[in-house]
Design an enzyme around this catalytic site. Sequence first.
Site, PDB file in Angstrom:
ATOM      1  N   HIS A  96       0.866  -1.175   0.000  1.00  0.00           N
ATOM      2  CA  HIS A  96       0.000   0.000   0.000  1.00  0.00           C
ATOM      3  C   HIS A  96       0.903   1.225   0.000  1.00  0.00           C
ATOM      4  O   HIS A  96       2.006   1.179   0.564  1.00  0.00           O
ATOM      5  CB  HIS A  96      -0.854   0.092   1.271  1.00  0.00           C
ATOM      6  CG  HIS A  96      -1.718  -1.097   1.568  1.00  0.00           C
ATOM      7  ND1 HIS A  96      -1.245  -2.229   2.163  1.00  0.00           N
ATOM      8  CD2 HIS A  96      -3.042  -1.302   1.379  1.00  0.00           C
ATOM      9  CE1 HIS A  96      -2.230  -3.094   2.328  1.00  0.00           C
ATOM     10  NE2 HIS A  96      -3.342  -2.559   1.853  1.00  0.00           N
ATOM     11  N   ASP A  99       2.452   1.938   3.291  1.00  0.00           N
ATOM     12  CA  ASP A  99       3.385   0.950   3.852  1.00  0.00           C
ATOM     13  C   ASP A  99       4.827   1.377   3.638  1.00  0.00           C
ATOM     14  O   ASP A  99       5.693   1.097   4.461  1.00  0.00           O
ATOM     15  CB  ASP A  99       3.239  -0.418   3.157  1.00  0.00           C
ATOM     16  CG  ASP A  99       1.876  -1.044   3.347  1.00  0.00           C
ATOM     17  OD1 ASP A  99       1.178  -0.669   4.293  1.00  0.00           O
ATOM     18  OD2 ASP A  99       1.515  -1.920   2.524  1.00  0.00           O
ATOM     19  N   ASP A 304      -5.356 -14.029   8.767  1.00  0.00           N
ATOM     20  CA  ASP A 304      -4.185 -13.885   7.881  1.00  0.00           C
ATOM     21  C   ASP A 304      -3.009 -14.749   8.311  1.00  0.00           C
ATOM     22  O   ASP A 304      -1.872 -14.267   8.424  1.00  0.00           O
ATOM     23  CB  ASP A 304      -3.729 -12.416   7.822  1.00  0.00           C
ATOM     24  CG  ASP A 304      -4.700 -11.533   7.047  1.00  0.00           C
ATOM     25  OD1 ASP A 304      -5.477 -12.059   6.232  1.00  0.00           O
ATOM     26  OD2 ASP A 304      -4.670 -10.305   7.252  1.00  0.00           O
TER      27      ASP A 304
HETATM   28  C1  XLS Z   1      -7.502  -7.134   4.091  1.00  0.00           C
HETATM   29  C2  XLS Z   1      -6.933  -7.295   2.759  1.00  0.00           C
HETATM   30  C3  XLS Z   1      -5.790  -6.352   2.437  1.00  0.00           C
HETATM   31  C4  XLS Z   1      -5.590  -6.285   0.957  1.00  0.00           C
HETATM   32  C5  XLS Z   1      -4.778  -5.118   0.514  1.00  0.00           C
HETATM   33  O1  XLS Z   1      -8.252  -7.956   4.569  1.00  0.00           O
HETATM   34  O2  XLS Z   1      -6.572  -8.619   2.576  1.00  0.00           O
HETATM   35  O3  XLS Z   1      -4.653  -6.736   3.113  1.00  0.00           O
HETATM   36  O4  XLS Z   1      -5.001  -7.435   0.462  1.00  0.00           O
HETATM   37  O5  XLS Z   1      -5.365  -3.922   0.863  1.00  0.00           O
HETATM   38 NI    NI Z   2      -7.481  -9.994   4.111  1.00  0.00          NI
END
Ligand code: XLS
Ligand code: NI
Length: 437
Positions: A96, A99, A304
């Site tokens: 991003h 980032d 994640d």
């Molecule tokens: C959030 C998303 C984010 C996107 C990028 O849940 O996965 O990380 O991949 O903005």
């Molecule tokens: Ni995500």
Amino acid sequence: MYIKNEKIEFKGKDSKDPFSFRYYDKKRVINGKTMGEHLKFAMSWWHTVNASGTDMFGGDTMSKTFGLSGMDMYKAKADFAFELMRKLGIDYYCFHDVDVAPEGETLGESVKNLEIMTDYLLQKQKETGIKPLWVTANMFGDKKFMAGAATSPCADVFAVAAGKVKAGIDAAVKLGAKGYVFWGGREGYDTLLNTDMALELHNLGRFMRMARDYGRSHGFDGDFYIEPKPKEPTKHQYDFDAATCANFLRANGLEADFKLNIEANHATLAGHTFNHELRVAAVNGMFGSIDANQGDMLLGWDTDQFPTNVYETTLAMYEVIKAGGFTNGGLNFDAKARRQSNTLEDTVLSYIAGMDAFALGLIKAYQIIDDGRIDAFIKERYSSYESGMGKRIVDGEETLESLAAYAADLKDIKVQSGRQEYLEAVMNDILFSGDTE
Ligand code: XLS
Ligand code: NI
Ligand code: NI
């Protein structure tokens, strides 16, 4: 030097060295392409370089400031990122805008900071050959985005978001990225009591057409992506799942320029499997890229986690192969080491685990195809459409009346068994008793 390990090498499946690959042999050729080309791994900047273990109930468990602040810290983070990618043999990264560069007080200041940092990144890219897989703009973190970006009720927020996307596309062109992602973090609503859904959806479409038009007239020749996610942080997100996004793209005339970036954990949040979402994207001609991770079914939010479930990676790679493989897309590890895995070694070990899980998934997916039992079963199951009446239906030669006349006297119609348990046993056979060569 931030990472004490040397380059991570492939040592084969009997290796007990935790800092080695057991399955990911980047140069190994499978069906005419190297594993590196099949898998196109990418590092996520936000999790890998920035996330420091914070959760809803507690603060950082690790520091990723490298003892610095301001632009120096961002440069140190870039040095760390490129060292990590080089040591792991990862050729791509995703980020991003916020980032990689500090945010200024205004859009103008932020864009200037981004330009300074993309100069720095470009130099690191020239030294290493590493490139971005895709670029995106963070349009959900700052408080002005609390009600969305393109779907905000405030037109000034729409304008700032447009400026961020313009800068993101410029960065993508400058750095040679072949992807630009829209993940609509807050492009949704929390209650319909305060929401004009029709206006918000139209604005979202308008916004993406503006991005497409700007990109196409300013040298961006890659793919735009929508990354579906049903909820979190909003209660309902407009990019709910692959089917919803496919419909949205067609309704807005965006289907020639946009594809989907499918994230495993978002699929499960939507009540789908990962391979379902990949299949829906492919069926709609919109298979593009993958955010590789996994969720925890008992927790239920977007945790994640690094993908380590080989059953899932196998089913995913089977879909990728059937969809013709990646073109501009790849496998971005939108994943972070657990809060308790709080050392830089854990970051390296997490990537090794994820990369090996997908490498093994690739090997096993080709074994499913070479084995042939599953594909043959499916072909046979639909064989009634290959000749006679079935073929005429598929060729568009029958009508409701002609079929009614044909079916009027049919008796005792037999549908063959679906054989689900047998097919699941075939999967076990291939996954757990085959070899890996
Ligand atoms: C959030 C998303 C984010 C996107 C990028 O849940 O996965 O990380 O991949 O903005
Ligand atoms: Ni995500
Ligand atoms: Ni993602």
